[in-house]
Design a protein around this motif. Structure first.
Motif, PDB file in Angstrom:
ATOM      1  N   SER A 141      43.223  35.955  26.996  1.00 14.39           N
ATOM      2  CA  SER A 141      43.441  36.176  28.426  1.00 14.39           C
ATOM      3  C   SER A 141      44.841  36.762  28.598  1.00 14.39           C
ATOM      4  O   SER A 141      45.828  36.150  28.191  1.00 14.39           O
ATOM      5  CB  SER A 141      43.318  34.862  29.210  1.00 14.39           C
ATOM      6  N   TYR A 142      44.904  37.936  29.187  1.00 17.55           N
ATOM      7  CA  TYR A 142      46.164  38.638  29.394  1.00 17.55           C
ATOM      8  C   TYR A 142      46.654  38.352  30.810  1.00 17.55           C
ATOM      9  O   TYR A 142      45.877  38.455  31.773  1.00 17.55           O
ATOM     10  CB  TYR A 142      45.977  40.138  29.218  1.00 17.55           C
ATOM     11  N   TYR A 200      42.180  29.557  39.248  1.00 20.91           N
ATOM     12  CA  TYR A 200      42.965  30.632  39.874  1.00 20.91           C
ATOM     13  C   TYR A 200      42.050  31.723  40.424  1.00 20.91           C
ATOM     14  O   TYR A 200      42.253  32.229  41.535  1.00 20.91           O
ATOM     15  CB  TYR A 200      43.921  31.214  38.843  1.00 20.91           C
ATOM     16  N   ALA A 201      41.035  32.101  39.638  1.00 19.30           N
ATOM     17  CA  ALA A 201      40.096  33.139  40.085  1.00 19.30           C
ATOM     18  C   ALA A 201      39.376  32.726  41.360  1.00 19.30           C
ATOM     19  O   ALA A 201      39.062  33.569  42.210  1.00 19.30           O
ATOM     20  CB  ALA A 201      39.093  33.441  38.978  1.00 19.30           C
ATOM     21  N   LEU A 267      49.546  37.034  40.293  1.00 21.57           N
ATOM     22  CA  LEU A 267      49.359  37.444  38.909  1.00 21.57           C
ATOM     23  C   LEU A 267      48.001  38.110  38.735  1.00 21.57           C
ATOM     24  O   LEU A 267      47.109  37.958  39.573  1.00 21.57           O
ATOM     25  CB  LEU A 267      49.465  36.238  37.974  1.00 21.57           C
ATOM     26  N   LYS A 268      47.855  38.839  37.660  1.00 17.27           N
ATOM     27  CA  LYS A 268      46.611  39.528  37.331  1.00 17.27           C
ATOM     28  C   LYS A 268      46.160  39.033  35.963  1.00 17.27           C
ATOM     29  O   LYS A 268      46.887  39.181  34.977  1.00 17.27           O
ATOM     30  CB  LYS A 268      46.851  41.037  37.309  1.00 17.27           C
ATOM     31  N   ILE A 269      44.981  38.423  35.907  1.00 19.00           N
ATOM     32  CA  ILE A 269      44.472  37.855  34.665  1.00 19.00           C
ATOM     33  C   ILE A 269      43.286  38.696  34.204  1.00 19.00           C
ATOM     34  O   ILE A 269      42.321  38.893  34.951  1.00 19.00           O
ATOM     35  CB  ILE A 269      44.068  36.390  34.857  1.00 19.00           C
ATOM     36  N   VAL A 270      43.374  39.191  32.985  1.00 17.34           N
ATOM     37  CA  VAL A 270      42.382  40.131  32.460  1.00 17.34           C
ATOM     38  C   VAL A 270      41.892  39.632  31.109  1.00 17.34           C
ATOM     39  O   VAL A 270      42.687  39.178  30.277  1.00 17.34           O
ATOM     40  CB  VAL A 270      42.990  41.543  32.286  1.00 17.34           C
ATOM     41  N   ALA A 274      36.046  40.670  31.804  1.00 16.06           N
ATOM     42  CA  ALA A 274      36.417  41.191  33.125  1.00 16.06           C
ATOM     43  C   ALA A 274      36.519  42.714  33.097  1.00 16.06           C
ATOM     44  O   ALA A 274      36.114  43.398  34.045  1.00 16.06           O
ATOM     45  CB  ALA A 274      37.735  40.575  33.574  1.00 16.06           C
ATOM     46  N   ALA A 275      37.067  43.265  32.025  1.00 16.49           N
ATOM     47  CA  ALA A 275      37.178  44.722  31.906  1.00 16.49           C
ATOM     48  C   ALA A 275      35.802  45.367  31.887  1.00 16.49           C
ATOM     49  O   ALA A 275      35.566  46.389  32.554  1.00 16.49           O
ATOM     50  CB  ALA A 275      37.958  45.079  30.649  1.00 16.49           C
ATOM     51  N   LYS A 276      34.872  44.789  31.160  1.00 14.92           N
ATOM     52  CA  LYS A 276      33.524  45.348  31.090  1.00 14.92           C
ATOM     53  C   LYS A 276      32.855  45.331  32.465  1.00 14.92           C
ATOM     54  O   LYS A 276      32.141  46.277  32.829  1.00 14.92           O
ATOM     55  CB  LYS A 276      32.689  44.573  30.082  1.00 14.92           C
ATOM     56  N   ARG A 277      33.079  44.271  33.239  1.00 18.83           N
ATOM     57  CA  ARG A 277      32.474  44.201  34.582  1.00 18.83           C
ATOM     58  C   ARG A 277      33.001  45.305  35.482  1.00 18.83           C
ATOM     59  O   ARG A 277      32.245  45.937  36.225  1.00 18.83           O
ATOM     60  CB  ARG A 277      32.752  42.832  35.207  1.00 18.83           C
TER      61      ARG A 277
END
Length: 522
Positions: A141-142, A200-201, A267-270, A274-277
């Motif tokens: 998780s970035y 958080y999401a 913050l942005k959590i990736v 999530a990228a594929k979605r």
């Protein structure tokens, strides 16, 4: 000779390259357009400009499931079809997710940098340096900054008071997450990471998406979201700060147990899922300023075939009476033919934007830029709309007032798009967008462009630092949803979870088109 090498060209050209080592591919703009007068058809060799979506790694491409993220701040670029090979465009911070499409070669690109064509998470094709992106890996998780504020990283989990700078002082914190200076990676499989990031999401969501947490689920999220979890801290470029774990809380200030949503840091959590979605939504477009301006005779040929011109500048000192903006702007639906060329049938009946008639005086300056977009899907399943290979071409029209024969004062921007109820929206340079910024932020990182060259390029404002970048981004996000009835109605046509993606396509279209961005690496 300026070069863009395979697989930026059609398949036949690629085969020629493989057979002839060292062969230099021609500038794609040289043969970009031709006109079949008998068929009233304009042919665009857009394969040479936009390339293919999927290219095997052995031909300079990337895997279909490869997703990367920017680990240094910088400026995106894109191919320019005028006197220059490419144009630097908008600033980007650490943390923009991109899907690499293929490597290209640009003779004038900065030395030691490898240009790559990517598709960004906002649906725009851009050129970025390979050295500034890193591949997302599974089970990670970035965590990136999603505002101009820093989020401090604690030395120890049991003594982590929060991530705000005034709370997490030097004795307790050592590294930080910020737009230009650092980020963190956490192990996705760690229970503490899963609990905090899931909470958080649910608590910090996009304003266009309603909260689905209530009752016990809401209470559980509030209780879990502030709990510190282990992370590795990284510097720009992907340099690990230290082998040992640091600790991060997602809350600006921790309470005894949990915190209100207002206490959450931006913050942005990736992660890879999530990228594929995001990229499954099929947003795909590309902005080009002064597109095709250097193509000899093209504008004149188009004028003879139709009232529609795809590229032109209305200069100071020239008067045009009762003209339609479609002579300069509007939009066209196009489709790739069997030979790989995109056919644009000329004629007013095929235009997919509204016509506006007005008289343009000697003191009116207008610049007409082009953006391409594949039809944005509508529907919960996210399937692309339109026929296979269809492409839409639209204009962004920049209007300014002239003084002493040069542009001196920005007046408005017209953005054409077929699914807007009127076919376009007009954004006044001193209207609600300007007033919203000044009302909320006064003069913080605010700068207008007044020099003639910037106005001739349609760059009405300056973004001088990461503070201005995030303020303008957030101001535009609110403006496109609340400030313009046309875009508000457009967003409501999409399922709720897709609205932020469509909104951000236009937000970043504006950030690209209407702003001069300082180079963060300069």
């Amino acid at each position: 000779m300026r070069r863009i090498v395979p697989p930026f060209l059609a398949v036949l050209a690629t085969l020629m390259v493989l057979a002839r080592p060292g062969w230099a591919a021609p500038d794609p703009c040289d043969d970009l357009a031709s006109v079949d007068e008998s068929q009233q058809t304009l042919l665009w060799n857009l394969a040479s400009l936009l390339g293919k979506e999927e290219v095997p790694p052995e031909r300079g491409g990337y895997g279909t499931d490869d997703y990367y993220v920017t680990v240094r701040p910088g400026r995106f670029a894109n191919v320019s079809c005028n006197a220059n090979e490419y144009e630097f465009q908008e600033m980007y911070p650490i943390g923009v997710v991109v899907k690499p499409l293929y490597r290209i070669e640009l003779d004038s690109y900065p030395q030691g940098r490898t240009p790559v064509m990517v598709l960004t998470e906002y649906g725009h094709r851009k050129i970025v340096a390979q050295e500034d992106i890193q591949k997302l890996v599974d089970n990670a998780s970035y965590i990136f900054a999603d505002s101009y504020a820093k989020a401090m990283i604690c030395r120890a989990g049991d003594a982590c008071p929060g991530n705000a700078e005034d709370v997490c002082t030097e004795g307790r914190c050592r590294y930080d997450i910020s737009a230009f200076w650092g980020y963190a990676i956490a192990p996705s499989g760690d229970p503490a990471v899963r609990a905090a990031t899931a909470a958080y999401a649910g608590l910090r969501r996009d304003p266009l998406i309603r909260s689905r947490l209530e009752g016990e689920a809401l209470a559980a999220a509030v209780a879990a979201v502030c709990l510190p979890f282990p992370v590795k801290a990284y510097l720009p470029g992907g340099t690990l700060t230290q082998p040992a774990d640091s600790y991060l809380t997602l809350c600006s200030k921790r309470q005894s147990e949990g915190a209100d949503a207002d206490g959450l840091a931006p913050l942005k959590i990736v992660d890879l899922a999530a990228a594929k979605r995001v990229f499954s939504f099929h947003l795909d477009g590309s902005f080009h300023r002064r597109f095709g301006e250097s193509m000899s005779g093209l504008a004149e040929t188009l004028a003879n075939l139709s009232d529609a011109r795809l590229t032109v500048t209305k200069r100071c000192g020239v008067e045009l009476k009762d003209v339609g903006i479609l002579k300069y702007g509007g939009g066209f639906s196009a489709k790739a033919n069997a030979g790989g060329l995109v056919e644009v049938r000329l004629g007013a009946d095929l235009s997919i934007a509204a016509e506006i008639s007005e008289t343009l005086g000697k003191d009116d300056f207008m610049l007409f830029s082009t953006y391409f977009i594949r039809p944005i899907p509508i529907g919960a399943n996210g399937a692309p709309q339109g026929e296979k290979g269809e492409l839409w071409l639209f204009k962004i029209v920049f209007k300014a007032r002239c003084e002493n024969g040069v542009p001196a004062k920005a007046t408005s921007i017209l953005v054409f798009y077929e699914r807007l109820d009127a076919g376009y929206v007009e954004i006044a340079a001193k209207g609600q967008l300007f007033e919203s910024y000044r009302k909320d932020w006064q003069n913080l990182s605010f700068a207008e462009n007044s020099d003639p060259q910037s106005l001739q390029d349609g760059k009405f404002w300056k973004i001088v630092d990461h503070v201005g970048y995030f303020i303008w981004r957030d101001t535009l996000r609110t403006f496109f949803f609340e400030g313009i009835p046309g875009t508000y109605d457009l967003l409501l046509k999409y399922p709720e979870e897709q609205r932020p993606l469509v909104r951000d396509f236009f937000v970043y279209l504006m950030l690209t088109a209407a702003y001069h961005h300082r180079d963060p690496q300069g």
